[in-house]
Design a protein around this motif. Structure first.
Motif, mmCIF file in Angstrom:
data_model
loop_
_atom_site.group_PDB
_atom_site.id
_atom_site.type_symbol
_atom_site.label_atom_id
_atom_site.label_comp_id
_atom_site.label_asym_id
_atom_site.label_seq_id
_atom_site.Cartn_x
_atom_site.Cartn_y
_atom_site.Cartn_z
ATOM 1 N N GLU A 1 0.825 -1.209 0.000
ATOM 2 C CA GLU A 1 0.000 0.000 0.000
ATOM 3 C C GLU A 1 0.863 1.264 0.000
ATOM 4 O OE1 GLU A 1 -2.645 -0.141 3.319
ATOM 5 O OE2 GLU A 1 -3.619 -1.988 2.671
ATOM 6 N N THR A 2 0.236 2.382 -0.307
ATOM 7 C CA THR A 2 0.925 3.672 -0.262
ATOM 8 C C THR A 2 1.466 3.931 1.134
ATOM 9 O OG1 THR A 2 -0.509 4.572 -1.978
ATOM 10 C CG2 THR A 2 0.604 6.164 -0.564
ATOM 11 N N GLY A 3 2.733 4.356 1.177
ATOM 12 C CA GLY A 3 3.323 4.765 2.448
ATOM 13 C C GLY A 3 3.981 3.672 3.265
ATOM 14 N N VAL A 4 4.075 2.438 2.730
ATOM 15 C CA VAL A 4 4.673 1.359 3.530
ATOM 16 C C VAL A 4 6.208 1.364 3.477
ATOM 17 C CG1 VAL A 4 2.695 -0.201 3.425
ATOM 18 C CG2 VAL A 4 4.448 -0.328 1.636
ATOM 19 N N GLY A 5 6.784 2.137 2.549
ATOM 20 C CA GLY A 5 8.245 2.214 2.482
ATOM 21 C C GLY A 5 8.851 1.489 1.298
ATOM 22 N N LYS A 6 8.116 1.404 0.196
ATOM 23 C CA LYS A 6 8.625 0.682 -0.991
ATOM 24 C C LYS A 6 9.864 1.365 -1.560
ATOM 25 C CE LYS A 6 4.626 0.892 -3.210
ATOM 26 N NZ LYS A 6 3.734 1.487 -2.212
ATOM 27 N N GLY A 7 9.830 2.698 -1.639
ATOM 28 C CA GLY A 7 10.972 3.443 -2.187
ATOM 29 C C GLY A 7 12.204 3.336 -1.317
ATOM 30 N N VAL A 8 11.997 3.339 0.004
ATOM 31 C CA VAL A 8 13.128 3.225 0.938
ATOM 32 C C VAL A 8 13.777 1.851 0.807
ATOM 33 C CG1 VAL A 8 13.817 3.265 3.364
ATOM 34 C CG2 VAL A 8 12.116 4.884 2.532
ATOM 35 N N LEU A 9 12.946 0.810 0.693
ATOM 36 C CA LEU A 9 13.479 -0.547 0.531
ATOM 37 C C LEU A 9 14.255 -0.676 -0.778
ATOM 38 C CD1 LEU A 9 13.626 -3.393 1.755
ATOM 39 C CD2 LEU A 9 11.568 -3.974 0.466
ATOM 40 N N ALA A 10 13.746 -0.054 -1.842
ATOM 41 C CA ALA A 10 14.439 -0.081 -3.137
ATOM 42 C C ALA A 10 15.807 0.578 -3.034
ATOM 43 C CB ALA A 10 13.588 0.618 -4.200
ATOM 44 N N GLN A 11 15.870 1.709 -2.327
ATOM 45 C CA GLN A 11 17.148 2.401 -2.152
ATOM 46 C C GLN A 11 18.114 1.569 -1.318
ATOM 47 O OE1 GLN A 11 16.787 6.308 -0.438
ATOM 48 N NE2 GLN A 11 18.707 6.991 -1.295
ATOM 49 N N TYR A 12 17.580 0.887 -0.321
ATOM 50 C CA TYR A 12 18.409 0.024 0.517
ATOM 51 C C TYR A 12 19.012 -1.109 -0.309
ATOM 52 C CZ TYR A 12 19.708 -3.012 4.418
ATOM 53 O OH TYR A 12 20.405 -3.806 5.294
ATOM 54 N N ILE A 13 18.214 -1.689 -1.196
ATOM 55 C CA ILE A 13 18.702 -2.757 -2.081
ATOM 56 C C ILE A 13 19.832 -2.221 -2.958
ATOM 57 C CG2 ILE A 13 18.077 -4.203 -4.068
ATOM 58 C CD1 ILE A 13 15.266 -4.477 -2.731
ATOM 59 N N HIS A 14 19.636 -1.019 -3.519
ATOM 60 C CA HIS A 14 20.670 -0.404 -4.366
ATOM 61 C C HIS A 14 21.972 -0.203 -3.585
ATOM 62 C CE1 HIS A 14 22.681 2.317 -7.136
ATOM 63 N NE2 HIS A 14 22.772 3.204 -6.161
ATOM 64 N N LEU A 15 21.866 0.305 -2.361
ATOM 65 C CA LEU A 15 23.053 0.606 -1.561
ATOM 66 C C LEU A 15 23.779 -0.641 -1.072
ATOM 67 C CD1 LEU A 15 21.720 3.616 0.525
ATOM 68 C CD2 LEU A 15 23.403 3.687 -1.300
ATOM 69 N N ASN A 16 23.138 -1.796 -1.176
ATOM 70 C CA ASN A 16 23.782 -3.052 -0.804
ATOM 71 C C ASN A 16 24.174 -3.881 -2.021
ATOM 72 O OD1 ASN A 16 23.732 -3.719 2.327
ATOM 73 N ND2 ASN A 16 21.951 -2.469 1.845
#
Length: 452
Positions: free
Chosen positions: A173-188
């Protein structure tokens, strides 16, 4: 320039000693090695900024030594020293990762310029890696406050799949943190030092989205006064997040599928095929299975995106995380706005945990920020929560409609009953909210024949 830590590698003792004398006079820390083995031994024991390396050594091939040295320390800069007869090899070495080369006899002015530039690049690379590390840690701190077992599993899974280049589909759903998780994947991932580019498929107008994603050539349409790279080209070497991919129009879905399969883009108005190396992460708050049944999303594209699926559950399904998020955001925004940390009573914390948070983490974050900005003092009351939490519903529940001319006793009774109803019959809580003692409330209820 700052003091650099330098290693000189050459089997000619005169060259090594003369360069060492020149560099030490400039204040640098200089080590020397006459063989390849000695060079590798010193690299293992020291963190050098720049190495000046002769391509021709008695015990090891220069190219082989270059590869071994770079494997031992990827951030140090290697400058090759070469005779005119080996310039071709020097150029080949640069393709393998050497920073630059300098010919014999060594021009000291050129050596100084190359050293300064190499040292600057090394420092910038270190700063960038430090920032990546800090950002990665910040995201970890933001989300590793979590207590929910399912979320810990999701985070652990994200770390594992970050090492691959497979396409990921993040749903929730909107606001669950999908973009943050995507960025975390990129940074790892191995792409962490390359761009992380986001395209919001829902926010960009349809007539501009194609140009935004794939780029355009000069004159491709009215207003295209210059050639523009699309997001796929900008993200080359890195990660592209296609946010709200479920809102992408069907004709663009076809183009996206073609790019994912062909690994190349063609700009709007162009004919040239431009190869790309991009890891794609897609995110959506829609049920793509339902969208496929409605004919609004291509099934073949869904399977192409859904190689590694991750579903983030809504906050209402992991209520144990709510207190941790509240504490984290209170700490964050109190520090940001220079305010003392709020104290949230257990009764209000329970109320916040029982709320469904339809906007998920984003709504909770915004709520805490508003609370800190608007509250006076340190203690949070029911009044503050009622006025800030889901205002349209809460305000409707927290107002009593009074007709002009209504007797004061009747107004008092209405307010008491509405507050009692709001608190689900809990008298102690009702008395606290009304600012009266429990005994006074009981008396007034009895007086009004509503003792129950």
């Amino acid at each position: 320039m700052e003091i650099a830590k330098i290693l000189l590698v050459d089997d000619e003792l005169y060259t090594v000693e003369s360069l060492k004398y020149f560099l030490e006079k400039k204040g640098h820390e200089v080590g020397t090695a006459l063989t390849g083995e000695e060079c590798l031994k010193k690299i293992r024991a020291n963190d050098f900024d720049v190495i000046f390396l002769d391509l021709v050594l008695p015990d090891i091939n220069g190219m082989e030594l270059l590869k071994k040295a770079m494997n031992l320390n990827v951030s140090m800069k290697i400058v090759l020293i070469t005779a005119y007869g080996t310039i071709e090899k020097a150029v080949e070495s640069i393709k393998l990762g050497a920073y630059d080369f300098i010919t014999k006899p060594v021009d000291l002015n050129r050596l100084s310029i190359i050293l300064e530039n190499a040292f600057k690049e090394r420092k910038l690379l270190e700063e960038k890696r430090d920032l990546i590390s800090l950002l990665n840690e910040k995201i970890k701190v933001d989300f590793l406050v979590l207590k929910d077992k399912k979320m810990k599993e999701i985070w652990s899974e994200a770390e594992k799949i970050a090492t691959s280049d497979a396409t990921i589909l993040i749903t929730g759903e909107t606001g669950v943190g999908k973009g943050v998780l995507a960025q975390y994947i990129h940074l790892n991932s191995k792409r962490k030092e390359s761009p992380f580019v986001v395209v919001n498929c829902a926010s960009i107008p349809e007539n501009l989205l194609e140009s935004e994603m794939f780029g355009h050539e000069k004159g491709a349409f009215t207003g295209a006064v210059r050639t523009k790279k699309g997001k796929f080209e900008v993200a080359n070497g890195g990660t592209l997040l296609l946010d709200e991919v479920g809102d992408l129009e069907l004709h663009l879905q076809g183009k996206l599928l073609h790019i994912l399969e062909d690994r190349a883009v063609e700009r709007v108005g162009g004919t040239k095929r431009i190869p790309i190396d991009v890891r794609v992460i897609a995110a959506t708050n829609k049920d793509l299975g339902t969208e496929i049944e409605k004919g609004k999303f291509r099934e073949d594209l869904y399977y192409r995106l859904n190689v590694l699926p991750i579903h983030i559950p809504p906050l209402r399904e992991r209520r144990d995380d709510i207190p941790a998020f509240i504490d984290f955001f209170v700490e964050k925004y109190s520090r940001k706005y220079g305010k003392r940390k709020l104290r949230i009573p257990d009764s209000i914390l329970k109320r916040l945990m029982n709320y469904d948070w339809p906007g998920n983490i984003r709504e909770l974050k915004n709520f805490i920020e508003r609370l800190i900005l608007t509250i006076e003092g340190e203690r949070v009351s029911e009044y503050h929560v009622m006025n800030l939490l889901n205002p349209s519903k809460e305000k409707e529940d927290s107002f009593v409609k009074i007709k002009m001319g209504t007797a004061l006793k009747e107004i008092e009774r209405s307010i008491i009953m509405k507050t009692l109803e709001y608190n689900r019959g809990k008298r102690k809580k009702t008395a606290e909210m009304l600012g009266i003692s429990l005994r006074t409330l009981q008396y007034k209820l009895k007086e009004s024949k509503y003792a129950g």
